[in-house]
Design an enzyme around this catalytic site. Structure first.
Site, mmCIF file in Angstrom:
data_model
loop_
_atom_site.group_PDB
_atom_site.id
_atom_site.type_symbol
_atom_site.label_atom_id
_atom_site.label_comp_id
_atom_site.label_asym_id
_atom_site.label_seq_id
_atom_site.Cartn_x
_atom_site.Cartn_y
_atom_site.Cartn_z
ATOM 1 C CB THR A 1 -0.936 -0.003 1.236
ATOM 2 O OG1 THR A 1 -1.815 -1.116 1.103
ATOM 3 C CG2 THR A 1 -1.720 1.279 1.362
ATOM 4 C CB THR B 1 13.506 4.470 13.624
ATOM 5 O OG1 THR B 1 13.858 5.737 14.157
ATOM 6 C CG2 THR B 1 14.559 3.432 13.996
ATOM 7 C CG ASN C 1 -5.764 -8.310 -6.273
ATOM 8 O OD1 ASN C 1 -5.564 -7.620 -7.276
ATOM 9 N ND2 ASN C 1 -6.708 -8.034 -5.405
ATOM 10 C CG HIS D 1 1.693 -9.658 3.435
ATOM 11 N ND1 HIS D 1 0.456 -10.199 3.205
ATOM 12 C CD2 HIS D 1 1.599 -8.359 3.099
ATOM 13 C CE1 HIS D 1 -0.357 -9.256 2.755
ATOM 14 N NE2 HIS D 1 0.325 -8.118 2.673
ATOM 15 C CB CYS E 1 -19.679 -9.283 -3.627
ATOM 16 S SG CYS E 1 -18.880 -10.302 -4.834
HETATM 17 C C1 LIG Z 1 -1.990 -6.244 -6.018
HETATM 18 C C2 LIG Z 1 -1.803 -5.748 -4.619
HETATM 19 N N1 LIG Z 1 -1.228 -4.556 -4.412
HETATM 20 C C3 LIG Z 1 -1.048 -4.069 -3.188
HETATM 21 C C4 LIG Z 1 -1.442 -4.761 -2.075
HETATM 22 C C5 LIG Z 1 -1.281 -4.108 -0.730
HETATM 23 O O1 LIG Z 1 -0.465 -4.788 0.132
HETATM 24 P P1 LIG Z 1 -0.519 -4.447 1.708
HETATM 25 O O2 LIG Z 1 -1.933 -4.585 2.134
HETATM 26 O O3 LIG Z 1 0.332 -5.461 2.318
HETATM 27 O O4 LIG Z 1 -0.063 -3.074 1.875
HETATM 28 C C6 LIG Z 1 -2.055 -6.026 -2.229
HETATM 29 C C7 LIG Z 1 -2.536 -6.776 -1.063
HETATM 30 O O5 LIG Z 1 -3.559 -7.412 -1.064
HETATM 31 C C8 LIG Z 1 -2.231 -6.529 -3.530
HETATM 32 O O6 LIG Z 1 -2.817 -7.708 -3.770
#
Ligand SMILES: Cc1ncc(COP(=O)(O)O)c(C=O)c1O
Length: 420
Positions: free
Chosen positions: A92, A262, A173, A226, A355
């Site tokens: 993000t 930091t 995703n 992650h 949804c």
């Molecule tokens: C395509 C994509 N971009 C960005 C993210 C954001 O990752 P985070 O929630 O770990 O910041 C995700 C997480 O689901 C994702 O699937």
């Protein structure tokens, strides 16, 4: 509440040993055993807890560990220099920094952005915010086909002299479609302005397909730890040398003045190790083979259960060339949310993507909408995503669980019809 174990050898102290099958690896992954070990070793070590900005021995030790992890990240994406990697709090933040950081210095000039209709909310919402707060920001959405692949001709038509930024995800995703980023970059270089910046969100791609920034030739690339067995709350942004960004947080001069605060040394070490594990082509290919094999076994198993009697009960969304771990299926007539709930303590997977439903609005995920699914189909869509940790045995159990739950729904639908 039922607890569950995922056998990476470290989570072995739960009292309830019932085994939950995890097929939601696009949401997040279980940390790799050696990622956990690298982080535990750091926590146990008494001479590296210092602030990496301190110039005494304890700070120098912590700084050394960050530098080492930065090099591991660099190597995993074949970037030229380790200072092209900036650590952030995750996908993000990397996406926000990429977009806002590029557009911010010129908010008083017209800036046109091209994106896809199904980016992650961390792209969509920063673009919305910028567009709503500044009349100089214009956003265009490129068309995609029914497999979720960008229409390159439409993309070319959208390029104009004011196009300052292109942000297109490397892979999706929900359906796992992989975009032709190299071709998109070629079009940008040929038809776009010389200062056009290309960003790609590779959050879902790392660890599932090879990512090489020198081949992709993008300017900015988002990495999210992650999603490939690293810790949560840490990510990175690749910034090609020479690309100028402004920070979006205000503070001290950490991370080359681009990301104050930091450093999260522990998580950075974990991310570095997760990257190291996928840097070796042979190990990455082995992982890819395993996730693809289990994904295909799952698909074939479900098809065998259902489509012999009713050819169209299961419809697969996305094409064969999608991410090797992703299976997005519409089970005609089934309520996907209910299916997830029916199995919630035995099998982890998702609906197509949340949804939202209320009395007035029927909103489906932007991905399913972009590939042309109706609200009815989207409501019946699930996403199953494997990892290299998924076993054949788990897949066979998952097939039975899904089959029984779907049959249960179908028979209660039959009963409802009979009672009308
Ligand atoms: C395509 C994509 N971009 C960005 C993210 C954001 O990752 P985070 O929630 O770990 O910041 C995700 C997480 O689901 C994702 O699937």
């Amino acid at each position: 509440m039922t607890s569950f174990t995922i056998d990476n050898g470290l989570h072995n102290n739960h009292t309830d040993m019932s085994h939950m099958i995890y097929l939601d690896n696009n949401a997040t992954t279980c940390e790799d055993k050696s990622v956990i070990e690298s982080m535990i070793n750091h926590l146990k070590c008494t001479n590296s807890f210092g602030n990496p900005s301190s110039s005494h021995f304890l700070g120098i030790q912590a700084r050394y560990l960050i530098d080492e992890a930065r090099e591991q990240v660099r190597s995993s994406i074949n970037a030229s220099y380790s200072n092209e990697i900036i650590f952030t709090s995750g996908g993000t933040e990397s996406n926000n920094l990429a977009i806002h950081g590029i557009l911010k210095p010129n908010l008083n000039k017209l800036q046109h952005i091209i994106t896809s209709p199904f980016e992650h909310p961390s792209i969509v919402n920063i673009l919305k915010y910028l567009q709503n707060s500044n009349k100089n920001i214009q956003v265009s959405f490129v068309q995609v086909d029914s497999n979720g692949i960008i229409d390159l001709e439409h993309f070319r038509q959208l390029l104009k002299p004011e196009t300052k930024l292109v942000t297109i995800m490397h892979s999706n995703n929900e359906i796992g479609s992989i975009q032709p980023i190299e071709e998109i970059v070629n079009l940008c270089r040929e038809y776009g302005s010389s200062d056009l910046i290309i960003h790609s969100d590779a959050s879902q791609s790392m660890g599932k397909v090879p990512i090489d920034v020198s081949c992709l030739d993008v300017d900015l690339l988002t990495i999210c730890s992650h999603k490939f067995h690293g810790p949560k709350g840490i990510g990175a942004l690749y910034i090609r040398q020479g690309i100028k960004l402004e920070p979006i947080l205000y503070g001290a001069q950490h991370e080359q003045g681009l990301r104050p605060g930091t450093e999260n040394v522990l998580a950075i070490i974990g991310l570095g190790r997760a990257c190291q594990l996928i840097s070796n082509k042979y190990s990455l290919n082995k992982r890819i083979e395993q996730m693809k094999r289990t994904r295909d076994r799952l698909y074939q198993g479900l098809i065998k259960q259902f489509n012999q009697n009713d050819e169209n009960l299961i419809i697969r969304n996305g094409n064969e060339q999608c991410l090797p771990n992703t299976l997005n299926l519409t089970f005609r007539g089934i309520n996907a949310k209910q299916l997830v709930n029916q199995l919630s303590d035995r099998l982890a997977f998702s609906t197509g993507s949340a949804c939202h439903e209320d009395n007035q609005h029927q909103i489906i995920s932007s991905t399913l909408q972009a590939i042309g699914l109706s609200y009815k189909s989207a409501r019946s869509t699930i996403r199953l995503s494997t990892s290299y940790m998924t076993t054949d045995d788990e897949i066979d159990q998952a097939i039975i669980l899904i089959t029984n739950a779907v049959k249960q729904q179908l028979s209660s639908l039959d009963n409802e019809h009979q009672n009308i």
